[in-house]
Design a protein around this motif. Structure first.
Motif, PDB file in Angstrom:
ATOM      1  N   THR A 330     -49.987  -8.065  33.907  1.00 43.53           N
ATOM      2  CA  THR A 330     -49.257  -6.825  33.593  1.00 43.53           C
ATOM      3  C   THR A 330     -47.804  -7.109  33.202  1.00 43.53           C
ATOM      4  N   LYS A 331     -47.217  -6.153  32.460  1.00 43.83           N
ATOM      5  CA  LYS A 331     -45.830  -6.289  32.011  1.00 43.83           C
ATOM      6  C   LYS A 331     -44.864  -6.303  33.193  1.00 43.83           C
ATOM      7  N   ALA A 332     -45.144  -5.480  34.202  1.00 46.54           N
ATOM      8  CA  ALA A 332     -44.210  -5.364  35.332  1.00 46.54           C
ATOM      9  C   ALA A 332     -44.146  -6.659  36.146  1.00 46.54           C
ATOM     10  N   TYR A 333     -45.158  -7.493  35.996  1.00 49.65           N
ATOM     11  CA  TYR A 333     -45.208  -8.753  36.747  1.00 49.65           C
ATOM     12  C   TYR A 333     -43.908  -9.535  36.530  1.00 49.65           C
ATOM     13  N   ASN A 334     -43.397  -9.489  35.310  1.00 53.74           N
ATOM     14  CA  ASN A 334     -42.173 -10.236  35.010  1.00 53.74           C
ATOM     15  C   ASN A 334     -40.911  -9.377  35.034  1.00 53.74           C
ATOM     16  N   MET A 335     -41.055  -8.134  35.436  1.00 55.84           N
ATOM     17  CA  MET A 335     -39.854  -7.265  35.448  1.00 55.84           C
ATOM     18  C   MET A 335     -39.015  -7.538  36.681  1.00 55.84           C
ATOM     19  N   LYS A 336     -37.693  -7.442  36.494  1.00 60.61           N
ATOM     20  CA  LYS A 336     -36.767  -7.706  37.599  1.00 60.61           C
ATOM     21  C   LYS A 336     -35.729  -6.596  37.642  1.00 60.61           C
ATOM     22  N   PRO A 337     -35.033  -6.343  38.735  1.00 63.46           N
ATOM     23  CA  PRO A 337     -35.217  -7.003  40.024  1.00 63.46           C
ATOM     24  C   PRO A 337     -36.405  -6.407  40.792  1.00 63.46           C
ATOM     25  N   LYS A 338     -37.056  -7.279  41.558  1.00 65.29           N
ATOM     26  CA  LYS A 338     -38.138  -6.798  42.406  1.00 65.29           C
ATOM     27  C   LYS A 338     -37.536  -6.098  43.624  1.00 65.29           C
ATOM     28  N   VAL A 339     -38.188  -5.049  44.072  1.00 62.38           N
ATOM     29  CA  VAL A 339     -37.757  -4.394  45.318  1.00 62.38           C
ATOM     30  C   VAL A 339     -38.310  -5.238  46.475  1.00 62.38           C
ATOM     31  N   PRO A 340     -37.442  -5.642  47.435  1.00 62.09           N
ATOM     32  CA  PRO A 340     -37.952  -6.476  48.532  1.00 62.09           C
ATOM     33  C   PRO A 340     -39.087  -5.787  49.301  1.00 62.09           C
ATOM     34  N   GLU A 341     -40.019  -6.593  49.756  1.00 59.47           N
ATOM     35  CA  GLU A 341     -41.220  -6.084  50.430  1.00 59.47           C
ATOM     36  C   GLU A 341     -40.881  -5.106  51.581  1.00 59.47           C
ATOM     37  N   GLU A 342     -39.860  -5.477  52.416  1.00 63.15           N
ATOM     38  CA  GLU A 342     -39.531  -4.587  53.563  1.00 63.15           C
ATOM     39  C   GLU A 342     -39.089  -3.214  53.053  1.00 63.15           C
ATOM     40  N   MET A 343     -38.374  -3.234  51.950  1.00 64.31           N
ATOM     41  CA  MET A 343     -37.895  -1.956  51.408  1.00 64.31           C
ATOM     42  C   MET A 343     -39.061  -1.146  50.835  1.00 64.31           C
ATOM     43  N   ARG A 344     -40.026  -1.838  50.228  1.00 62.92           N
ATOM     44  CA  ARG A 344     -41.215  -1.134  49.714  1.00 62.92           C
ATOM     45  C   ARG A 344     -41.916  -0.439  50.879  1.00 62.92           C
ATOM     46  N   ILE A 345     -42.031  -1.185  52.011  1.00 60.99           N
ATOM     47  CA  ILE A 345     -42.731  -0.624  53.174  1.00 60.99           C
ATOM     48  C   ILE A 345     -41.955   0.575  53.721  1.00 60.99           C
ATOM     49  N   GLU A 346     -40.628   0.400  53.835  1.00 58.70           N
ATOM     50  CA  GLU A 346     -39.780   1.489  54.359  1.00 58.70           C
ATOM     51  C   GLU A 346     -39.910   2.741  53.502  1.00 58.70           C
ATOM     52  N   ARG A 347     -39.848   2.543  52.187  1.00 57.86           N
ATOM     53  CA  ARG A 347     -39.928   3.702  51.282  1.00 57.86           C
ATOM     54  C   ARG A 347     -41.292   4.374  51.389  1.00 57.86           C
TER      55      ARG A 347
END
Ligand code: SAH
Ligand code: SF4
Length: 453
Positions: A330-347
């Motif tokens: 997928t295109k997003a695979y190379n998109m930056k910046p990645k949201v850190p995993e802990e923040m993904r979980i929090e959100r």
């Protein structure tokens, strides 16, 4: 979609002399149908395939096959699989099973401990249009109207593993539905990755819905609609269709225009809200559900809050909520910046808390109303029955009824967040619209006055 595909596989195999068993210990062939939309789904499938290997000790002749999107994505690298078949290759399963057995015999002659796994992962325009799978519960059934997707939303693996979008001829769809109807099926759910993109020889999705409304099946649902393909014509088809249920699943993904653009979704927040408004205006009793994806690359705190604002504004009846998962191709695979995993979980947690509260409030609006319910069976705890409303909401109730009955339930309270009520009477399927927003007495009068079933 995979539940439906598993029925297609069962149909193909039963036509070739195989019989289904509910007990894996009795099986000679086990087929694991997989999803690869999120990494977690793949990990679970890999875990399951690993657990199944124990069966080989007791039954060394067993074949374990892996099919579906993960089979397409990972191919022969899947450990523990005797064969690997992608979503377009199911017609070849009988042949592949035989080849797998032959390959095992060959390896045992050569005294090899492993044998080569067979695979079929070429992508074709396969539609399985002439295969009419049976319903599993005898009450509800899925019917695929199109397969594949070419929207290429930047986070999504589906177009890479399920191939190009292709629509099924309406005659085949109608034939399948009439067959299901003749077997007493009460509710059909039409399937497509972007079902409202359906198009076959000038027949678009609203037109197809109107054709299906003329079949014998009492209730018709469909999923998933893409917001960029919404139209007033579709809303009108739902409103006018006597059998078309008042439920629209319309994945929003994000409430931030900046993110929607990066996702390649083809609509803005404003356009999305406009469709919600138009749908609710034409069909006041409609239930609207959605999918939300948090933690997409580049999603700022501000972007996330914009999503929360829309969630609070729209007040969806319920939502499937996910944290972004990196997918190959997928295109997003190379998109930056990645949201850190802990923040993904929090959100995700914050979103779930807010939406769950809304879902509960929405369900509590049903208290005091009378709902038409299709009975589906015993509840998990076994002391009450459950069914679904035309708005696709699960309802628990007590009273005597059998799976497949259409009944009226007076909602008394919420149990957890599930509406719970009492059976009022058995009811033939209504084929007129019920406005559940009306006060109780008016509502009942309307039911009695307009029931032409
Ligand atoms: N065709 C449907 C969605 C199919 S996938 C549509 O367009 O709405 C089902 C849901 O999985 C999506 O709506 C999305 O919210 C989620 N999803 C897809 N790719 C994902 C990814 N890479 N990570 C997390 N969730 C994803
Ligand atoms: Fe994936 Fe987008 Fe297609 Fe849905 S419409 S299956 S999210 S690419």
């Amino acid at each position: 979609m995979n539940v439906y595909d598993s029925r297609i596989i069962a149909q193909i195999l039963s036509e070739n002399g195989y019989k289904e068993t509910a007990d894996k210990k009795n099986a000679d062939v086990i087929i694991v149908n997989t999803c690869s939309v999120r990494e977690h789904a793949e990990q679970r499938a890999i875990g399951r395939i690993g657990e199944l290997q124990d069966l080989r000790k007791e039954n060394p002749g067993i074949l374990i096959g892996v099919v579906g999107c993960m089979a397409q994505n990972l191919g022969n690298s899947i450990k523990g699989a005797d064969f690997v078949v992608g979503p377009s290759g199911y017609r070849k399963l009988p042949q592949i099973i035989v080849q797998s057995l032959e390959s095992r015999v060959q390896s045992s002659k050569k005294k090899l401990t492993t044998h080569n796994s067979q695979s079929c992962i070429e992508q074709t325009d396969e539609l399985y249009s002439d295969i009419f799978p049976e319903s599993k519960d005898g009450i509800t059934a899925f019917v695929s109207v199109m397969r594949g997707c070419d929207n290429f939303c930047s986070y999504c693996i589906v177009p890479y593993v399920r191939g190009q979008a292709r629509s099924r001829p309406p005659e085949d769809i109608l034939k399948e539905i009439e067959l299901l109807s003749s077997k007493g099926i009460k509710k059909i759910t039409l399937l497509g990755q972007s079902v409202n993109e359906y198009s076959y020889n000038g027949v678009n999705f609203p037109h197809l819905l109107r054709l299906i409304d003329g079949t014998g099946v009492p209730w018709i649902n469909f999923t998933t609609s893409h917001p960029k393909n919404m139209s007033q014509e579709l809303i009108d088809a739902i409103r006018d269709g006597e059998k078309i249920c008042e439920w629209l699943h319309l994945p929003m993904q994000s409430g931030a225009n900046e993110i929607l653009k990066k996702m390649g979704r083809g609509y803005t927040k404003e356009k999305y809200l406009d469709w919600i408004h138009k749908t609710r205006k034409s069909i006041p009793e409609v239930s609207i559900t959605t999918d939300i994806l948090v933690g997409f690359p580049g999603e700022s705190e501000k972007n996330f809050n914009e999503t929360l604002e829309v969630i609070k504004e729209v007040r969806f009846d319920s939502a499937y909520m996910f944290k972004y998962s990196e997918r190959p191709h997928t295109k997003a695979y190379n998109m930056k910046p990645k949201v850190p995993e802990e923040m993904r979980i929090e959100r995700l947690e914050e979103l779930i808390n807010i939406q769950n509260k809304i879902t509960r409030e929405k369900n509590s609006e049903l208290i005091g109303t009378t709902q038409e319910v299709l009975v589906l069976g015993k509840s998990k705890r076994g002391n009450s029955l459950y069914g679904r409303t035309r708005q696709n909401k699960v309802v628990l109730f007590n009273g005597k009824a059998s799976p497949g009955d259409f009944i009226k339930v007076k909602i008394k309270e919420l149990r957890g967040w599930t509406p719970y009520g009492e059976l009022l009477s058995k009811k033939e399927p209504l084929i007129t619209r019920i406005n559940t927003n009306l006060p109780e007495t008016e509502h009942l009068e309307k039911l009695q006055g307009e029931n032409v079933a």
